[in-house]
Design a protein around this motif. Structure first.
Motif, PDB file in Angstrom:
ATOM      1  N   ALA A 129       0.769  -1.463   0.019  1.00  0.00           N
ATOM      2  CA  ALA A 129       0.158  -0.072   0.006  1.00  0.00           C
ATOM      3  C   ALA A 129       0.704   1.212   0.060  1.00  0.00           C
ATOM      4  CB  ALA A 129      -1.103   0.017   1.208  1.00  0.00           C
ATOM      5  N   TRP A 130       2.007   1.074   0.879  1.00  0.00           N
ATOM      6  CA  TRP A 130       3.040   2.360   0.635  1.00  0.00           C
ATOM      7  C   TRP A 130       3.405   2.659  -0.552  1.00  0.00           C
ATOM      8  CZ3 TRP A 130       5.944   1.544   5.915  1.00  0.00           C
ATOM      9  CH2 TRP A 130       4.986   1.796   7.117  1.00  0.00           C
ATOM     10  N   THR A 131       3.842   1.490  -1.172  1.00  0.00           N
ATOM     11  CA  THR A 131       4.419   1.584  -2.547  1.00  0.00           C
ATOM     12  C   THR A 131       3.621   1.983  -3.538  1.00  0.00           C
ATOM     13  OG1 THR A 131       6.051  -0.244  -1.998  1.00  0.00           O
ATOM     14  CG2 THR A 131       5.808   0.297  -4.319  1.00  0.00           C
ATOM     15  N   ASP A 132       2.299   1.594  -3.185  1.00  0.00           N
ATOM     16  CA  ASP A 132       1.440   2.217  -4.538  1.00  0.00           C
ATOM     17  C   ASP A 132       1.080   3.707  -4.030  1.00  0.00           C
ATOM     18  OD1 ASP A 132       0.965  -0.321  -5.296  1.00  0.00           O
ATOM     19  OD2 ASP A 132      -1.003  -0.582  -4.216  1.00  0.00           O
ATOM     20  N   ALA A 133       1.013   4.173  -2.893  1.00  0.00           N
ATOM     21  CA  ALA A 133       0.941   5.737  -2.519  1.00  0.00           C
ATOM     22  C   ALA A 133       2.245   6.496  -3.128  1.00  0.00           C
ATOM     23  CB  ALA A 133       0.586   5.638  -1.286  1.00  0.00           C
ATOM     24  N   LEU A 134       3.129   5.766  -2.857  1.00  0.00           N
ATOM     25  CA  LEU A 134       4.312   6.419  -3.348  1.00  0.00           C
ATOM     26  C   LEU A 134       4.782   6.494  -4.882  1.00  0.00           C
ATOM     27  CD1 LEU A 134       6.975   8.255  -2.262  1.00  0.00           C
ATOM     28  CD2 LEU A 134       8.215   6.016  -2.008  1.00  0.00           C
ATOM     29  N   THR A 135       4.294   5.470  -5.388  1.00  0.00           N
ATOM     30  CA  THR A 135       4.465   5.417  -6.853  1.00  0.00           C
ATOM     31  C   THR A 135       3.428   6.459  -7.510  1.00  0.00           C
ATOM     32  OG1 THR A 135       4.715   2.979  -6.652  1.00  0.00           O
ATOM     33  CG2 THR A 135       3.755   3.986  -9.153  1.00  0.00           C
ATOM     34  N   GLU A 136       2.327   6.737  -6.982  1.00  0.00           N
ATOM     35  CA  GLU A 136       1.355   7.827  -7.334  1.00  0.00           C
ATOM     36  C   GLU A 136       2.100   9.324  -7.505  1.00  0.00           C
ATOM     37  OE1 GLU A 136      -2.469   7.938  -5.420  1.00  0.00           O
ATOM     38  OE2 GLU A 136      -2.741   5.801  -5.649  1.00  0.00           O
ATOM     39  N   ARG A 137       2.993   9.374  -6.220  1.00  0.00           N
ATOM     40  CA  ARG A 137       3.615  10.601  -6.382  1.00  0.00           C
ATOM     41  C   ARG A 137       5.017  10.702  -7.059  1.00  0.00           C
ATOM     42  NH1 ARG A 137       0.219   9.680  -2.402  1.00  0.00           N
ATOM     43  NH2 ARG A 137      -0.853  11.150  -1.245  1.00  0.00           N
ATOM     44  N   VAL A 138       5.682   9.764  -7.016  1.00  0.00           N
ATOM     45  CA  VAL A 138       6.940   9.891  -8.052  1.00  0.00           C
ATOM     46  C   VAL A 138       7.003   9.308  -9.369  1.00  0.00           C
ATOM     47  CG1 VAL A 138       8.411   9.626  -5.591  1.00  0.00           C
ATOM     48  CG2 VAL A 138       7.798   7.873  -7.086  1.00  0.00           C
ATOM     49  N   GLY A 139       5.680   8.774  -9.707  1.00  0.00           N
ATOM     50  CA  GLY A 139       5.442   8.371 -10.955  1.00  0.00           C
ATOM     51  C   GLY A 139       5.893   6.946 -11.527  1.00  0.00           C
ATOM     52  N   ASP A 140       6.780   6.379 -10.657  1.00  0.00           N
ATOM     53  CA  ASP A 140       7.517   5.047 -11.134  1.00  0.00           C
ATOM     54  C   ASP A 140       7.683   4.260  -9.844  1.00  0.00           C
ATOM     55  OD1 ASP A 140       9.622   4.169 -13.266  1.00  0.00           O
ATOM     56  OD2 ASP A 140      10.489   3.874 -11.420  1.00  0.00           O
ATOM     57  N   ARG A 141       7.041   2.837 -10.184  1.00  0.00           N
ATOM     58  CA  ARG A 141       7.373   2.026  -9.278  1.00  0.00           C
ATOM     59  C   ARG A 141       8.719   1.716  -8.713  1.00  0.00           C
ATOM     60  NH1 ARG A 141       4.166  -1.962  -6.675  1.00  0.00           N
ATOM     61  NH2 ARG A 141       5.467  -4.042  -5.951  1.00  0.00           N
ATOM     62  N   ASP A 142       9.522   1.538  -9.441  1.00  0.00           N
ATOM     63  CA  ASP A 142      10.801   1.144  -9.042  1.00  0.00           C
ATOM     64  C   ASP A 142      11.431   2.401  -8.178  1.00  0.00           C
ATOM     65  OD1 ASP A 142      11.170  -1.126 -10.463  1.00  0.00           O
ATOM     66  OD2 ASP A 142      12.341  -0.347 -12.168  1.00  0.00           O
ATOM     67  N   ARG A 143      11.338   3.522  -8.523  1.00  0.00           N
ATOM     68  CA  ARG A 143      11.924   4.859  -7.781  1.00  0.00           C
ATOM     69  C   ARG A 143      11.041   4.743  -6.288  1.00  0.00           C
ATOM     70  NH1 ARG A 143      11.517  10.315 -10.714  1.00  0.00           N
ATOM     71  NH2 ARG A 143       9.946   9.496 -11.888  1.00  0.00           N
ATOM     72  N   ALA A 144       9.732   4.360  -6.217  1.00  0.00           N
ATOM     73  CA  ALA A 144       9.119   4.275  -5.184  1.00  0.00           C
ATOM     74  C   ALA A 144       9.464   3.284  -4.172  1.00  0.00           C
ATOM     75  CB  ALA A 144       7.657   4.116  -5.368  1.00  0.00           C
ATOM     76  N   ALA A 178      14.685  10.312  -6.615  1.00  0.00           N
ATOM     77  CA  ALA A 178      13.197  10.327  -7.014  1.00  0.00           C
ATOM     78  C   ALA A 178      13.053  11.223  -8.259  1.00  0.00           C
ATOM     79  CB  ALA A 178      12.427  11.164  -5.765  1.00  0.00           C
ATOM     80  N   GLY A 179      14.093  12.357  -8.456  1.00  0.00           N
ATOM     81  CA  GLY A 179      14.016  13.128  -9.704  1.00  0.00           C
ATOM     82  C   GLY A 179      13.026  14.156  -9.405  1.00  0.00           C
ATOM     83  N   PRO A 180      12.940  14.756 -10.899  1.00  0.00           N
ATOM     84  CA  PRO A 180      12.126  15.981 -10.843  1.00  0.00           C
ATOM     85  C   PRO A 180      10.534  15.559 -10.682  1.00  0.00           C
ATOM     86  CG  PRO A 180      12.810  15.156 -13.133  1.00  0.00           C
ATOM     87  CD  PRO A 180      13.632  14.374 -12.189  1.00  0.00           C
ATOM     88  N   ALA A 181       9.800  16.619 -10.279  1.00  0.00           N
ATOM     89  CA  ALA A 181       8.665  16.145  -9.979  1.00  0.00           C
ATOM     90  C   ALA A 181       7.847  15.588 -11.334  1.00  0.00           C
ATOM     91  CB  ALA A 181       7.655  17.781  -9.458  1.00  0.00           C
ATOM     92  N   THR A 182       7.050  14.592 -10.947  1.00  0.00           N
ATOM     93  CA  THR A 182       6.236  14.132 -11.902  1.00  0.00           C
ATOM     94  C   THR A 182       4.739  14.018 -11.509  1.00  0.00           C
ATOM     95  OG1 THR A 182       6.762  11.805 -11.317  1.00  0.00           O
ATOM     96  CG2 THR A 182       7.951  12.704 -12.959  1.00  0.00           C
ATOM     97  N   GLY A 183       3.905  14.880 -12.437  1.00  0.00           N
ATOM     98  CA  GLY A 183       2.531  14.558 -11.827  1.00  0.00           C
ATOM     99  C   GLY A 183       2.455  15.518 -10.444  1.00  0.00           C
ATOM    100  N   THR A 184       1.421  14.952  -9.742  1.00  0.00           N
ATOM    101  CA  THR A 184       1.044  15.680  -8.408  1.00  0.00           C
ATOM    102  C   THR A 184       2.255  15.355  -7.422  1.00  0.00           C
ATOM    103  OG1 THR A 184      -1.420  15.197  -8.783  1.00  0.00           O
ATOM    104  CG2 THR A 184      -0.510  15.796  -6.724  1.00  0.00           C
ATOM    105  N   PRO A 185       2.695  16.195  -6.535  1.00  0.00           N
ATOM    106  CA  PRO A 185       3.773  16.123  -5.680  1.00  0.00           C
ATOM    107  C   PRO A 185       3.203  15.038  -4.515  1.00  0.00           C
ATOM    108  CG  PRO A 185       3.221  18.327  -5.590  1.00  0.00           C
ATOM    109  CD  PRO A 185       2.446  17.646  -6.579  1.00  0.00           C
TER     110      PRO A 185
END
Length: 185
Positions: A129-144, A178-185
């Motif tokens: 669940a945490w990975t999913d929430a973070l993936t939404e924010r960083v835009g990439d599952r590997d980065r999350a 995590a890199g530059p912002a992608t989508g919603t921060p």
């Protein structure tokens, strides 16, 4: 405002004890003492005993910490600042609690991964669940996954070394990754 129910007091007390001392070192007598509850109420509310109680605490703590981290994350102007703010906040909590209050999910997961499949699954569900929430924010599952792994690993190192240095270093590395912002921060 109504006082917390006995069941809620037991869940809260167990979560606190898991954060400070882990699953194995948390006895049921300590739980009811910390909760200010009669011993019989534990089995009334949790007929499955310690394993049922732990499973519910893992899920409740997971949801609580996810909401807390997301709130800190979402207050920042971009992805890198958001990631670093989470790590800085974690370092501050560790220092303020003399390194006693770490992530209860990691604390329990480290203990039960090889010995209790029910609790292992519960911790895995929270991490997912945490990975999913973070993936939404960083835009990439590997980065999350990399950010979450850095955070949870840093909790372990900080507690062992009694220093926030690992958390702050991991935060800088994770923010850069995590890199530059992608989508919603």
């Amino acid at each position: 405002m109504a006082a917390p129910s006995t069941r809620d007091r037991i869940l809260t007390a167990t979560g606190e004890l898991f954060r400070r001392q882990g699953y194995a070192a948390t006895g049921l007598k300590a739980v009811v003492t910390e909760a200010g509850a009669p011993f019989g109420s534990l089995y009334h509310h949790f007929p499955g005993g310690k394993q049922q109680l732990a499973t519910e605490v893992i899920h409740a703590s997971g949801a609580y910490f996810q909401a807390l981290v997301c709130a800190v994350y979402d207050e920042q102007p971009d992805t890198a600042a958001s990631v670093e703010a989470v790590f800085v906040g974690a370092a501050e909590v560790l220092a303020a609690t003399d390194f006693r209050d770490a992530c209860p999910i990691t604390t329990v997961a480290l203990e039960v991964a090889s010995t209790d499949e029910v609790l292992r699954r519960a911790t895995a569900e929270v991490f997912e669940a945490w990975t999913d929430a973070l993936t939404e924010r960083v835009g990439d599952r590997d980065r999350a996954l990399a950010v979450l792994s850095a955070l949870e690993g840093a909790f372990v190192l900080c507690r062992a070394t009694r220093s926030t240095e690992p958390m702050l270093a991991a935060g800088r590395m994770a923010a850069a990754h995590a890199g530059p912002a992608t989508g919603t921060p």
